[in-house]
Design an enzyme around this catalytic site. Structure first.
Site, PDB file in Angstrom:
ATOM      1  N   GLU A  11       0.806  -1.226   0.000  1.00 33.22           N
ATOM      2  CA  GLU A  11       0.000   0.000   0.000  1.00 33.22           C
ATOM      3  C   GLU A  11       0.836   1.273   0.000  1.00 33.22           C
ATOM      4  OE1 GLU A  11      -0.733  -2.649   1.805  1.00 33.22           O
ATOM      5  OE2 GLU A  11      -2.786  -3.175   1.267  1.00 33.22           O
TER       6      GLU A  11
ATOM      7  N   HIS B  51     -10.700  -5.062  10.353  1.00 27.28           N
ATOM      8  CA  HIS B  51     -11.387  -4.795   9.082  1.00 27.28           C
ATOM      9  C   HIS B  51     -12.552  -3.835   9.277  1.00 27.28           C
ATOM     10  CE1 HIS B  51     -10.060  -6.752   5.417  1.00 27.28           C
ATOM     11  NE2 HIS B  51      -9.622  -7.756   6.133  1.00 27.28           N
TER      12      HIS B  51
END
Lengths: 336, 326
Positions: free
Chosen positions: B60, B129
């Site tokens: 990322e 998450h």
């Protein structure tokens, strides 16, 4: 290489050295603030590599030790000095300072304080070059310390996978601030670390500018030919401390420093050119005199006489100052 | 005019902007061959090719950095981060680089890129998450942060985000991708700035953004049955913030409640209520209220998760108690 070019290169390196020594003086006089990371001892690397690039055409990016890279890429020295002085006429209009020199006219896309950050930015610049099918390349200069950042590995992988036209130049000066490379890094030969990413690489002496240029030419040609990235490592040495307050005695010996003083790139090249009878001691004296005058009369005077940024413009440059209202708005609320 | 899912609206904006400008590219994990985890780029790899819709490795920080670098050289990348939790890995390039390059170059270099990502709790995805990091980006100078509430806004705002010259953090929500709304067939743009009064009222102002805006709307409907006229404001843009619309509403209703799915501390609600105090303290007839998540990592068990995050009922009850009717 002809004698005129040889003399010019020695003059450029000497200019960069004197420029930074003069910046150091200004720092001691409190005319320059923040951190000031000098490149003294490593000049042959940036000067030699960028001599082989197309300056003003190829993108250049580096870490915080960025004055010389910016100037060799084409940033006017007086604007770099004005930036160190925090003036409106500086390369970054006084908003960046020593660590954040920018000059898009020279395609110099910045100095960055985060040592691993230029890796992906360079790959992104290269991706744009490849995408637009220009013949530009991106050149990323970073120290050995940066190679222990995650971005090194992530970026090497993507640069190789996508065959991006990017040249990674590792300036191995043996120390990550005060931690010697063998105390921080399992594999001390940095060029070996990219083998796992299938990137061709090599290691060279960084103190002899002609060796730097010969090796850089091959690397630049490789990258420009579309074969993907290249990683080139130069063994070099920072003759000063990391920044202004760094006491090198805590982590390296006098003997080691003296040994590298003997390999000072200015001295190495001057000796070589004198031996080849390209120039004499008198020529060097004359060159030094010219450089001194140029720095005092053109660079320092400009920086000292330039205005500081206006406080009224503190909020300028945060976002686009002239945005297109079609995209930005504001939204019209029919408020009652 | 056709009904469109939120994910379809996002996909359509991608498609049109890729067609409109050769400098637009898309990058991210699984955005290409797979078409995006939430189908936001479905079929675009096949349509525009691998040079324009780029599948990245799981890196990322560096693929955001590559997008930023490409934007510095004239491209307009849309970078997708699969979940806002993973955006934590990219904070260096997003916050230290994208947000600061324009300023620290004295306006000489800009980063016109969009980072899209779903934030928020979904269905029992547990702590790693379920992050909602809007407040983190909202506190960073040099970024635009937008939170479209519906398919129509998502389509129009993404198109604007691609064309604007600033780095834009575009925050979606996993529980909104299947939300449907009528979206005009003809191309249009929705501006990135400006809060919107999405329901008019006189007794209390309910403020939300993306999913929490939907909670406010639902609560407002229930309040109406109780004879309470709630005004609902969608912040839309968390940065820059539209202080004016907030002030005007509170001056009219004299009561303000902010709903957010995130934990309260140093959050969107704190910022909005501070804004209200600064702008129109003497207009207030009641203490402002925040409806927010519990101060815990989001738990897995269904009942615990439900208890940890606010719902429309919490907004409804909060509003009633402010009006002294609980």
């Amino acid at each position: 290489m002809n004698a005129a070019d040889q003399k010019r290169l020695l003059r450029e390196m000497t200019f960069f050295r004197r420029f930074e020594e003069r910046a150091f003086e200004a720092y001691m006089e409190h005319k320059i603030g923040g951190f000031l990371h000098l490149y003294i001892g490593q000049e042959a690397v940036a000067t030699g590599v960028l001599e082989m690039a197309r300056r003003g055409h190829d993108y250049v990016i580096t870490g915080y030790r960025d004055h010389v890279h910016a100037m060799k890429a084409g940033a006017p020295p007086r604007e770099v000095m004005a930036e160190l002085y925090g003036k409106e006429t500086g390369s970054s209009r006084g908003r960046g300072g020593s660590m954040h020199i920018f000059d898009p006219n020279a395609k110099f896309m910045g100095g960055y304080a985060l040592v691993g950050e230029p890796f992906p930015l360079a790959a992104g610049l290269a991706l744009a070059c490849k995408y637009k099918k220009t013949d530009q390349i991106a050149i990323c200069f970073l120290g050995d310390g940066a190679n222990n950042q995650g971005t090194f590995h992530e970026t090497m992988n993507m640069a190789s996978l996508w065959k991006l036209p990017v040249l990674f130049v590792c300036e191995n000066n043996l120390y990550a601030i005060g931690t010697r490379i063998d105390r921080s890094t399992a594999v001390t030969d940095q060029y070996k670390r990219v083998c796992g990413y299938n990137i061709p690489s090599s290691q060279h002496d960084g103190q002899d500018i002609e060796i730097v240029m010969d090796s850089a030419k091959k690397a630049v040609d490789h990258v420009r030919s579309g074969k993907g990235p290249y990683f080139i490592e130069y063994l070099t040495y920072r003759l000063r401390g990391h920044s202004m307050s760094d006491k090198t005695a805590a982590y390296r010996t006098k003997e080691e420093e003296q040994q590298w003083q003997r390999r000072d790139p200015l001295k190495v090249y001057a000796d070589k050119l004198k031996k080849a009878k390209v120039l004499t001691d008198d020529d060097i004296k004359e060159m030094e005199r010219e450089i001194h005058e140029e720095i005092e009369n053109e660079v320092i005077k400009f920086a000292e006489n330039s205005p500081a940024p206006r406080v009224e413009e503190l909020n300028k440059y945060v976002l686009d100052d002239n945005p297109d209202p079609r995209w930005i708005g504001p939204l019209q609320n029919t408020y009652q | 005019m056709a009904e469109m899912y939120y994910w379809e609206a996002i996909r359509r904006a991608h498609d049109e902007e890729l067609a409109n400008d050769i400098n637009v590219i898309v990058m991210g994990e699984d955005v290409g061959v797979v078409g995006g985890t939430y189908k936001a780029t479905l079929g675009l790899y096949q349509k525009y090719g691998e040079n324009r819709v780029i599948d990245t490795p799981i890196s990322e920080n560096s693929f955001c950095g590559i997008g930023i670098g490409a934007s510095m050289a004239g491209l307009r990348p849309i970078v997708e981060i699969m979940s806002i939790n993973f955006a934590l890995l990219a904070l260096d390039t997003l916050i230290n680089a994208a947000a600061k390059i324009r300023y620290m170059s004295g306006g000489r270099v800009s980063c016109p890129m969009v980072m899209r990502t779903p934030g928020g709790t979904a269905h029992q995805l547990a702590a790693q998450h379920s992050a909602r990091l809007a407040r983190l980006f909202m506190s960073t100078s040099g970024l635009r942060v937008v939170t479209p509430r519906s398919p129509l806004d998502a389509y129009g705002m993404l198109k604007s985000a691609v064309r604007c010259n600033d780095p834009v953090i575009f925050i979606e929500h996993e529980r909104m991708y299947n939300m449907r709304e009528e979206v005009p067939d003809k191309e249009f743009f929705r501006p990135l700035e400006g809060a919107e009064v999405v329901r008019r009222g006189t007794d209390i102002t309910l403020i939300g953004y993306n999913l929490s805006l939907q909670l406010c709307l639902e609560a407002a409907k229930r309040l109406e049955k109780d004879g309470v006229s709630a005004e609902v404001i969608d912040l839309r843009s968390l940065k820059p913030l539209d202080r004016e619309t907030i002030r005007r509403s509170v001056e009219k209703t004299h009561r303000v409640l902010v709903a957010e799915e995130d934990e309260a501390s140093v959050g969107v609600g704190s910022e909005i209520i501070t804004t209200v105090i600064e702008e129109c303290f003497f207009a207030l007839d009641a203490q402002p209220m925040r409806i927010h998540a519990a101060d815990v990592p989001v738990p897995y068990a269904e009942n615990l998760e439900k208890a940890a995050i606010p719902d429309a009922d919490d907004v409804y009850r909060g509003a009633l108690s402010m009006l002294g009717r609980a």
